[in-house]
Write a protein that holds these residues in place. Structure first.
Motif, mmCIF file in Angstrom:
data_model
loop_
_atom_site.group_PDB
_atom_site.id
_atom_site.type_symbol
_atom_site.label_atom_id
_atom_site.label_comp_id
_atom_site.label_asym_id
_atom_site.label_seq_id
_atom_site.Cartn_x
_atom_site.Cartn_y
_atom_site.Cartn_z
ATOM 1 N N ALA A 56 -32.691 4.039 -3.425
ATOM 2 C CA ALA A 56 -31.928 4.588 -2.484
ATOM 3 C C ALA A 56 -31.600 3.161 -1.404
ATOM 4 C CB ALA A 56 -31.813 6.059 -1.652
ATOM 5 N N ARG A 57 -33.224 2.784 -0.586
ATOM 6 C CA ARG A 57 -32.747 2.253 0.271
ATOM 7 C C ARG A 57 -32.820 0.160 -0.609
ATOM 8 N NH1 ARG A 57 -37.525 4.101 2.227
ATOM 9 N NH2 ARG A 57 -37.467 5.571 3.904
ATOM 10 N N GLU A 58 -32.947 0.757 -1.461
ATOM 11 C CA GLU A 58 -33.126 -0.622 -2.362
ATOM 12 C C GLU A 58 -31.589 -0.767 -2.636
ATOM 13 O OE1 GLU A 58 -34.881 -2.995 -1.967
ATOM 14 O OE2 GLU A 58 -36.419 -2.435 -1.015
ATOM 15 N N ARG A 59 -31.214 0.134 -3.362
ATOM 16 C CA ARG A 59 -29.710 -0.280 -4.075
ATOM 17 C C ARG A 59 -28.906 -0.149 -3.009
ATOM 18 N NH1 ARG A 59 -30.120 4.314 -5.952
ATOM 19 N NH2 ARG A 59 -29.424 5.867 -4.862
ATOM 20 N N VAL A 60 -28.704 0.421 -2.113
ATOM 21 C CA VAL A 60 -27.748 0.534 -0.566
ATOM 22 C C VAL A 60 -28.076 -0.867 -0.293
ATOM 23 C CG1 VAL A 60 -27.147 0.781 1.750
ATOM 24 C CG2 VAL A 60 -27.078 2.887 -0.020
ATOM 25 N N TRP A 61 -29.309 -1.437 0.278
ATOM 26 C CA TRP A 61 -29.217 -2.997 0.982
ATOM 27 C C TRP A 61 -28.897 -3.968 -0.273
ATOM 28 C CZ3 TRP A 61 -35.349 -1.630 2.417
ATOM 29 C CH2 TRP A 61 -35.222 -1.220 3.838
ATOM 30 N N SER A 62 -28.554 -3.805 -1.429
ATOM 31 C CA SER A 62 -28.265 -4.788 -2.604
ATOM 32 C C SER A 62 -27.016 -4.539 -2.290
ATOM 33 C CB SER A 62 -29.050 -4.330 -4.020
ATOM 34 O OG SER A 62 -30.280 -4.419 -3.802
ATOM 35 N N ASP A 65 -25.252 -6.162 0.778
ATOM 36 C CA ASP A 65 -26.091 -8.271 0.888
ATOM 37 C C ASP A 65 -24.614 -8.204 -0.394
ATOM 38 O OD1 ASP A 65 -27.812 -8.614 2.844
ATOM 39 O OD2 ASP A 65 -29.628 -7.628 0.917
ATOM 40 N N ALA A 66 -24.552 -7.840 -1.062
ATOM 41 C CA ALA A 66 -23.614 -8.447 -2.053
ATOM 42 C C ALA A 66 -21.774 -8.611 -2.099
ATOM 43 C CB ALA A 66 -23.339 -7.747 -3.172
ATOM 44 N N GLU A 67 -21.613 -7.464 -1.013
ATOM 45 C CA GLU A 67 -20.214 -7.175 -0.441
ATOM 46 C C GLU A 67 -19.920 -7.015 1.218
ATOM 47 O OE1 GLU A 67 -18.663 -4.563 -2.348
ATOM 48 O OE2 GLU A 67 -20.101 -4.599 -4.528
ATOM 49 N N ALA A 68 -21.056 -6.443 1.855
ATOM 50 C CA ALA A 68 -20.652 -5.640 3.354
ATOM 51 C C ALA A 68 -21.563 -6.976 4.078
ATOM 52 C CB ALA A 68 -20.914 -4.714 3.367
ATOM 53 N N VAL A 69 -21.834 -7.868 4.206
ATOM 54 C CA VAL A 69 -23.243 -8.441 4.742
ATOM 55 C C VAL A 69 -23.160 -9.428 4.961
ATOM 56 C CG1 VAL A 69 -25.811 -8.081 6.271
ATOM 57 C CG2 VAL A 69 -24.901 -5.885 5.210
ATOM 58 N N ASP A 70 -22.593 -10.660 6.782
ATOM 59 C CA ASP A 70 -22.745 -11.368 6.528
ATOM 60 C C ASP A 70 -23.154 -12.306 8.085
ATOM 61 O OD1 ASP A 70 -22.866 -14.583 5.844
ATOM 62 O OD2 ASP A 70 -20.519 -14.397 6.542
ATOM 63 N N PRO A 71 -24.175 -12.835 7.889
ATOM 64 C CA PRO A 71 -24.603 -13.864 6.857
ATOM 65 C C PRO A 71 -25.734 -12.034 6.213
ATOM 66 C CG PRO A 71 -26.112 -14.096 8.809
ATOM 67 C CD PRO A 71 -24.744 -12.918 9.094
ATOM 68 N N ARG A 72 -26.687 -12.233 4.682
ATOM 69 C CA ARG A 72 -27.272 -11.611 3.876
ATOM 70 C C ARG A 72 -28.479 -11.492 4.249
ATOM 71 N NH1 ARG A 72 -26.711 -13.075 -2.472
ATOM 72 N NH2 ARG A 72 -28.693 -10.916 -2.063
ATOM 73 N N GLY A 73 -28.986 -10.093 4.255
ATOM 74 C CA GLY A 73 -30.557 -9.596 4.929
ATOM 75 C C GLY A 73 -30.518 -8.471 4.834
ATOM 76 N N ALA A 75 -32.220 -6.179 3.696
ATOM 77 C CA ALA A 75 -33.544 -5.077 3.614
ATOM 78 C C ALA A 75 -34.607 -4.913 4.753
ATOM 79 C CB ALA A 75 -34.112 -5.861 2.534
ATOM 80 N N GLY A 76 -34.677 -4.422 4.751
ATOM 81 C CA GLY A 76 -35.419 -3.263 6.072
ATOM 82 C C GLY A 76 -34.532 -3.289 7.549
ATOM 83 N N ARG A 77 -33.750 -3.125 7.612
ATOM 84 C CA ARG A 77 -33.204 -2.847 8.992
ATOM 85 C C ARG A 77 -32.009 -1.845 8.338
ATOM 86 N NH1 ARG A 77 -29.378 -6.632 10.646
ATOM 87 N NH2 ARG A 77 -29.342 -8.275 8.618
ATOM 88 N N ILE A 78 -31.382 -1.535 9.313
ATOM 89 C CA ILE A 78 -29.683 -0.820 9.603
ATOM 90 C C ILE A 78 -28.773 -2.194 10.194
ATOM 91 C CG2 ILE A 78 -28.419 1.433 10.740
ATOM 92 C CD1 ILE A 78 -31.010 2.713 10.657
ATOM 93 N N PRO A 79 -28.227 -2.040 9.210
ATOM 94 C CA PRO A 79 -27.729 -3.350 9.557
ATOM 95 C C PRO A 79 -25.793 -3.124 9.944
ATOM 96 C CG PRO A 79 -27.326 -3.642 7.069
ATOM 97 C CD PRO A 79 -28.303 -2.254 7.394
ATOM 98 N N SER A 80 -25.432 -3.840 10.549
ATOM 99 C CA SER A 80 -24.067 -4.186 10.865
ATOM 100 C C SER A 80 -23.599 -4.200 9.282
ATOM 101 C CB SER A 80 -23.051 -5.287 11.709
ATOM 102 O OG SER A 80 -21.757 -4.834 12.031
ATOM 103 N N PHE A 81 -21.801 -3.957 9.321
ATOM 104 C CA PHE A 81 -21.121 -3.672 8.048
ATOM 105 C C PHE A 81 -20.041 -3.972 8.408
ATOM 106 C CE2 PHE A 81 -21.618 -0.131 9.558
ATOM 107 C CZ PHE A 81 -20.669 0.940 9.483
ATOM 108 N N VAL A 179 -29.351 4.269 6.964
ATOM 109 C CA VAL A 179 -29.222 3.403 5.666
ATOM 110 C C VAL A 179 -28.137 3.624 4.375
ATOM 111 C CG1 VAL A 179 -30.424 1.986 3.820
ATOM 112 C CG2 VAL A 179 -31.008 1.871 6.060
ATOM 113 N N ALA A 180 -28.294 5.505 3.632
ATOM 114 C CA ALA A 180 -28.235 5.912 2.407
ATOM 115 C C ALA A 180 -28.220 7.290 3.266
ATOM 116 C CB ALA A 180 -28.625 6.280 1.711
#
Length: 219
Positions: A56-62, A65-73, A75-81, A179-180
């Motif tokens: 689930a984490r890998e799917r959401v992180w991917s 990164d593809a659509e909602a996070v800039d810069p990419r990266g 994985a391993g975080r609860i990133p802004s979006f 994350v999910a």
């Protein structure tokens, strides 16, 4: 009784005692076997849950990164979006939020707009100290004493005291980064096995369970 009779009686008594000892050992062996089978089943189930959480984490992180996070990266975080500010606005429009006097939030960037809104709306804000490595693991942010910049942990450290659970007011709203999450509210965190609201006072007027990463399952 003849000597031979006494010998036979002693032999029978010995056989009876031996059979009882065998029965006891067999019962213990069966008990140990059942316990080991149950332990193995729990371990296997835990491994399956861990694998499902990882996927689930890998799917959401991917996806982030593809659509909602800039810069990419992500994985391993609860990133802004993209849309974090809009999400904070939707939260602030709820009656639950308007009625709240005390809010508790994690310190991640994704929830920065939520924390700023809490202070702007005059709410007491408890923000988890990054890593929570001390007995007073929350910043206590009083909007009458701090500005909006205190919603960022790098500034909160210089202007707000830290408090432990016993010093905190009852909490009305808990904002928890994830994350999910599914539609039931079951969350998966970034995998750090730490949940910021553990040890907090109860949420005022609520009996809901605050999820930990085992049920939730453990992040």
């Amino acid at each position: 009784m003849s000597p031979d009779g006494e010998t036979v009686l002693l032999h029978l008594e010995s056989v009876g005692a031996l059979n009882k000892a065998i029965d006891v050992l067999a019962a213990k062996a069966m008990f140990d076997l059942r316990r080991e089978v149950q332990r193995s089943a729990r371990y296997n189930r835990g491994m399956q849950i861990d694998e499902a959480k990882r996927a689930a984490r890998e799917r959401v992180w991917s996806a982030l990164d593809a659509e909602a996070v800039d810069p990419r990266g992500a994985a391993g975080r609860i990133p802004s979006f993209a849309g974090a500010a809009a999400a904070a606005e939707r939260l602030a429009a709820l009656d639950l939020w308007r009625d709240a006097r005390v809010v508790k939030s994690n310190p991640d960037r994704a929830q920065l707009a939520v924390r700023e809104t809490a202070l702007r709306d005059g709410k007491i804000l408890y923000m988890a100290v990054p890593a929570m490595g001390n007995p007073a693991p929350f910043y206590a942010l009083d909007p009458e004493r701090v500005g909006l910049e205190a919603a960022q942990s790098k500034y909160a450290a210089g202007v707000a005291p830290t408090v432990g659970p016993g010093q905190m007011k009852p909490i009305d709203v808990v904002v928890c980064g994830t994350v999910a999450v599914d539609r039931r509210g079951v969350r998966v965190g970034k995998g750090g096995r730490l949940l910021g609201h553990r040890g907090c006072p109860p949420v005022r007027g609520r009996s809901d369970r605050l999820a930990d990463d085992d049920h939730h399952h453990r992040a």
